[in-house]
Design a protein around this motif. Structure first.
Motif, PDB file in Angstrom:
ATOM      1  N   ASP A 458       0.919  -1.224  -0.042  1.00  0.00           N
ATOM      2  CA  ASP A 458      -0.091   0.161   0.042  1.00  0.00           C
ATOM      3  C   ASP A 458       1.035   1.175  -0.076  1.00  0.00           C
ATOM      4  OD1 ASP A 458      -2.433  -1.328   0.137  1.00  0.00           O
ATOM      5  OD2 ASP A 458      -2.856  -1.014   2.050  1.00  0.00           O
ATOM      6  N   LEU A 459       0.488   2.133  -0.761  1.00  0.00           N
ATOM      7  CA  LEU A 459       1.383   3.403  -0.938  1.00  0.00           C
ATOM      8  C   LEU A 459       0.387   4.619  -0.544  1.00  0.00           C
ATOM      9  CD1 LEU A 459       2.880   2.620  -4.566  1.00  0.00           C
ATOM     10  CD2 LEU A 459       4.110   2.725  -2.453  1.00  0.00           C
ATOM     11  N   PHE A 460       0.906   5.177   0.244  1.00  0.00           N
ATOM     12  CA  PHE A 460       0.431   6.638   0.844  1.00  0.00           C
ATOM     13  C   PHE A 460       1.301   7.648   0.400  1.00  0.00           C
ATOM     14  CE2 PHE A 460      -1.383   3.212   3.410  1.00  0.00           C
ATOM     15  CZ  PHE A 460      -2.470   3.505   3.977  1.00  0.00           C
ATOM     16  N   LEU A 461       0.891   8.497  -0.346  1.00  0.00           N
ATOM     17  CA  LEU A 461       1.669   9.716  -0.791  1.00  0.00           C
ATOM     18  C   LEU A 461       1.140  11.125  -0.173  1.00  0.00           C
ATOM     19  CD1 LEU A 461       2.672   7.635  -2.654  1.00  0.00           C
ATOM     20  CD2 LEU A 461       2.798   9.017  -4.574  1.00  0.00           C
ATOM     21  N   LEU A 485      -0.670  19.924   1.453  1.00  0.00           N
ATOM     22  CA  LEU A 485      -1.149  20.447   0.233  1.00  0.00           C
ATOM     23  C   LEU A 485      -2.187  19.338  -0.307  1.00  0.00           C
ATOM     24  CD1 LEU A 485       2.020  21.561  -1.950  1.00  0.00           C
ATOM     25  CD2 LEU A 485      -0.083  23.124  -0.873  1.00  0.00           C
ATOM     26  N   THR A 486      -1.641  18.005  -0.341  1.00  0.00           N
ATOM     27  CA  THR A 486      -2.521  17.205  -1.085  1.00  0.00           C
ATOM     28  C   THR A 486      -2.021  15.581  -0.617  1.00  0.00           C
ATOM     29  OG1 THR A 486      -3.958  16.593  -2.719  1.00  0.00           O
ATOM     30  CG2 THR A 486      -1.818  16.826  -3.304  1.00  0.00           C
ATOM     31  N   LYS A 487      -2.992  14.433  -0.896  1.00  0.00           N
ATOM     32  CA  LYS A 487      -2.660  13.090  -0.749  1.00  0.00           C
ATOM     33  C   LYS A 487      -3.158  12.268  -1.759  1.00  0.00           C
ATOM     34  CE  LYS A 487      -2.119  13.180   4.353  1.00  0.00           C
ATOM     35  NZ  LYS A 487      -1.252  12.779   4.864  1.00  0.00           N
ATOM     36  N   GLY A 488      -2.249  10.966  -1.817  1.00  0.00           N
ATOM     37  CA  GLY A 488      -2.752  10.113  -2.864  1.00  0.00           C
ATOM     38  C   GLY A 488      -2.473   8.826  -2.476  1.00  0.00           C
ATOM     39  N   TRP A 489      -3.129   7.765  -2.967  1.00  0.00           N
ATOM     40  CA  TRP A 489      -3.064   6.518  -2.263  1.00  0.00           C
ATOM     41  C   TRP A 489      -3.134   5.389  -3.535  1.00  0.00           C
ATOM     42  CZ3 TRP A 489      -6.467  10.076  -1.059  1.00  0.00           C
ATOM     43  CH2 TRP A 489      -6.432  10.646   0.172  1.00  0.00           C
ATOM     44  N   LEU A 490      -2.434   4.162  -3.413  1.00  0.00           N
ATOM     45  CA  LEU A 490      -2.698   2.959  -4.400  1.00  0.00           C
ATOM     46  C   LEU A 490      -2.280   1.784  -3.667  1.00  0.00           C
ATOM     47  CD1 LEU A 490      -3.434   2.127  -6.988  1.00  0.00           C
ATOM     48  CD2 LEU A 490      -0.634   2.504  -7.639  1.00  0.00           C
ATOM     49  N   ARG A 491      -3.100   0.655  -3.832  1.00  0.00           N
ATOM     50  CA  ARG A 491      -2.924  -0.541  -3.471  1.00  0.00           C
ATOM     51  C   ARG A 491      -2.209  -1.261  -4.697  1.00  0.00           C
ATOM     52  NH1 ARG A 491      -6.825  -3.408   0.331  1.00  0.00           N
ATOM     53  NH2 ARG A 491      -5.219  -2.322   1.687  1.00  0.00           N
ATOM     54  N   ALA A 492      -0.883  -1.742  -4.816  1.00  0.00           N
ATOM     55  CA  ALA A 492      -0.177  -2.148  -5.820  1.00  0.00           C
ATOM     56  C   ALA A 492      -0.635  -3.204  -6.568  1.00  0.00           C
ATOM     57  CB  ALA A 492       1.033  -2.766  -5.277  1.00  0.00           C
ATOM     58  N   SER A 493      -1.501  -3.998  -6.011  1.00  0.00           N
ATOM     59  CA  SER A 493      -2.305  -5.024  -6.703  1.00  0.00           C
ATOM     60  C   SER A 493      -3.381  -4.550  -7.614  1.00  0.00           C
ATOM     61  CB  SER A 493      -3.083  -6.235  -5.851  1.00  0.00           C
ATOM     62  OG  SER A 493      -3.760  -5.572  -4.979  1.00  0.00           O
ATOM     63  N   LEU A 494      -4.015  -3.444  -7.492  1.00  0.00           N
ATOM     64  CA  LEU A 494      -4.867  -2.791  -8.301  1.00  0.00           C
ATOM     65  C   LEU A 494      -4.283  -1.630  -9.050  1.00  0.00           C
ATOM     66  CD1 LEU A 494      -7.687  -2.494  -5.366  1.00  0.00           C
ATOM     67  CD2 LEU A 494      -7.755  -3.842  -7.818  1.00  0.00           C
TER      68      LEU A 494
END
Length: 598
Positions: A458-461, A485-494
């Motif tokens: 899981d990536l939390f930016l 400023l802002t945030k973003g996310w991604l689950r690597a399997s998706l």
């Protein structure tokens, strides 16, 4: 659905002091049910044959719960012009709007307050009930036949859904900080379950108002149910719990999420979508995409700053609301909303300097600028390259050999695990406004706790701004908390991108998050991923710097919007080390939307 026998306790009161007629517990018949939706109706005192346009809110927080009881501190800070004994959380004040020649209808959503039925928030079924309320209001003898929707948060998000169904009489909507995408905006950021907010929201603000729940009046949380209390087992039978449903369902092709989908392109009525730059964990993305993708010929995107609860009532913002509604509900267009091109489609607030946070007066220093489109024409999507020396470079670095930066895979707010990359000081004031993306090369190495054959990353930016003085600048978040400023996310399997989807773009990767999109994550295997980071704005001053933070969990600025479910993020899948890889063919960068100087 089990309930007691439906009763009619419709009451009508003429309140001369506040200049309105108050109709309480009006029953609205539904097409697909013999159970009504109940609403309160607030009408101007006028001759019997007078007709007025109608403003409707439909939601879970209780038509009979006074704002002062719901959130006393917030109510104490509301613009006095919008405070009355009829005020309710996140809704237009009836005394003010009836004085401007509108009828206000405040409906209890199905299964809540005084409306019997299945409590199933944000579902297709409850949106269909909202559809019936709109059409009913358009047909009443006191109605001009034109209906507008105005409200904050839930009362905004529900607007998109019902507008896409095109009910008769709907003439305009103002979704004020209202998400459009139940899955992507609210429940599963990048595929990761945003459990903490849902738990807080459901347990404090929704289930406490369920139809038939005992003790509401005693706790000053509205009034006891007209038909009487229901036993616990019946209450449980009459609700779909968002905590449970979101934990059990993971993909957009699961029936639970699929049933809540709708097409923004189906919306035809005029829209004023109001987005808050500080709403980086719930509504911001939805307001921007709602504007971009709605099918309406007349649509406007307005950015604001400030807390989630108060700007809706600011004098200058109410003037914008009223002029927009007057244009389409009264045919009184003093500004030019109904004339294509007369009003700029996009109105941006520029965040320059460190004015502090949760300080409305200080935020008035921010300058507003009108734009012809979104994204802003002329935007230069500029790559800032990540290096193994933890810098952001404007040119692609030469890396002679492969390098790796590593961090623990399950960080927390109390013990964050992260890597930060910092730019050189800007040589001149530089505006960054728009969508942000990051391209990263990542892998994971499991440890002894990662016993599942399935592995995950899981990536939390987070994007942060450092002022020329070297101090991080914080902005006003949803609850008045300090946010970056802002945030973003991604689950690597998706990570799979729907490259052929019409909503996919170079500045905003589009994912369908289906179970069939899942891709394997193998130990010690490098994967290139593109992470959507939510839109943002900052004027980075000369000497200021940008920081990109990559972490394995929630970090500063997350507030109550954290992703801590051990069911969704079990040690068996995640535990170990996450890595970022640098070297030949392993380019890492964040793309920032730079607006050229004008």
């Amino acid at each position: 659905m089990t309930t007691n026998q439906i009763r009619d306790l419709h009451e009508v009161t003429e309140d001369k002091e506040n200049g309105l007629i108050f109709e309480k517990n009006v029953s609205v018949p539904l097409k697909a049910s013999n159970l009504p939706v109940r609403c309160n109706v607030y009408r101007p005192i006028a001759p019997a044959d007078a007709k007025f346009p109608v403003l409707i809110t439909y939601g879970p927080y209780g038509k009979d719960i006074p704002y002062d009881n719901f959130f006393a501190k917030s109510f104490s800070e509301v613009n006095p012009e919008h405070k009355s004994k009829y005020s309710a959380w996140e809704t237009p004040d009836p005394v003010f709007w009836t004085s401007k020649g509108y009828v206000v209808v405040r409906a209890d959503e199905r299964g809540l307050g005084q409306s019997p039925g299945l409590l199933d928030t944000m579902s297709r079924g409850t949106s269909e009930c909202f559809f019936d309320v709109v059409e009913w209001a358009a047909d009443q003898e006191w109605s001009s036949g034109k209906v507008g929707l105005l409200g904050i948060s839930y009362y905004a998000g529900s607007q998109w859904r019902v507008a896409a169904r095109r009910p008769k009489g709907l003439a305009a909507i103002i979704p004020w900080e209202g998400m459009t995408d139940y899955y992507r905006d609210r429940c599963r950021h990048g595929g990761i379950f945003s459990n903490s907010f849902i738990k807080f929201w459901w347990n404090r603000q929704v289930i406490t108002n369920q139809y038939g729940r005992p003790g509401r009046a005693a706790s000053k949380w509205g009034e006891d149910t007209i038909e009487g209390d229901l036993p616990d087992d019946v209450l449980a039978q009459n609700r779909n719990d968002q905590n449970t449903d979101n934990e059990k369902n993971r993909f957009l092709d699961d029936e639970y999420y699929a049933s809540k989908e709708f097409n923004l392109e189906d919306i035809e009525v005029p829209i004023l979508s109001v987005a808050n730059w500080g709403g980086i964990l719930l509504h911001l993305r939805g307001n921007v995409n709602g504007y971009a993708w709605a099918g309406s010929k007349l649509k406007y995107l307005r950015f604001i700053t400030g807390r989630h609860d108060l700007p809706f009532y600011y004098k200058e913002e109410v003037e914008v609301q009223q002029s927009f509604l007057d244009a389409f509900l009264k045919d009184d267009d003093r500004v030019g909303w109904s004339v294509p091109g007369k009003v700029s489609p996009v109105s941006v607030i520029l965040r320059k300097g460190d004015v502090g946070f949760n300080n409305p007066e200080a935020e008035k220093k921010y300058v507003r600028r009108e734009e012809s489109a979104w994204p802003i024409p002329g935007t230069q999507y500029t790559k800032f390259h990540l290096t193994p020396e933890n810098t952001l470079e404007s040119t692609s670095p030469k890396i002679d050999s492969s390098k790796v930066l590593s961090y623990e895979a399950l960080g927390s707010l109390e013990k964050p695990q992260l890597i930060q990359f910092t730019s050189a000081p800007f040589e001149q004031d530089t505006e960054i406004t728009g969508h942000v993306t990051a391209h990263l090369n990542v892998s994971m190495t499991p440890d002894s706790l990662a016993t599942s054959p399935e592995k995950e990353i899981d990536l939390f930016l987070t994007l942060r701004y450092i002022s020329p003085s070297g101090k991080e600048v914080f902005y006003t978040g949803t609850a008045g908390d300090p946010v970056p400023l802002t945030k973003g996310w991604l689950r690597a399997s998706l990570r799979k991108i729907a490259s052929e989807h019409p909503r996919n773009s170079s500045y905003q990767p589009y994912r369908e998050y289906r179970s069939t999109d899942v891709q394997e994550v193998k130990p010690d295997t490098v994967y290139a991923v593109d992470v959507e980071i939510w839109p943002t704005n900052v004027v980075a001053e000369k000497g200021g710097r940008i920081v990109l933070e990559v972490s394995s969990g929630d970090t500063q600025g997350s507030g109550i919007f954290t992703h801590t479910s051990e069911v969704d993020r079990p040690k068996e899948k995640f535990s170990g080390k996450n890595h970022m890889h640098f070297g030949e063919g392993l380019e890492n960068y964040v793309t920032l939307p730079v607006i050229p100087a004008r």
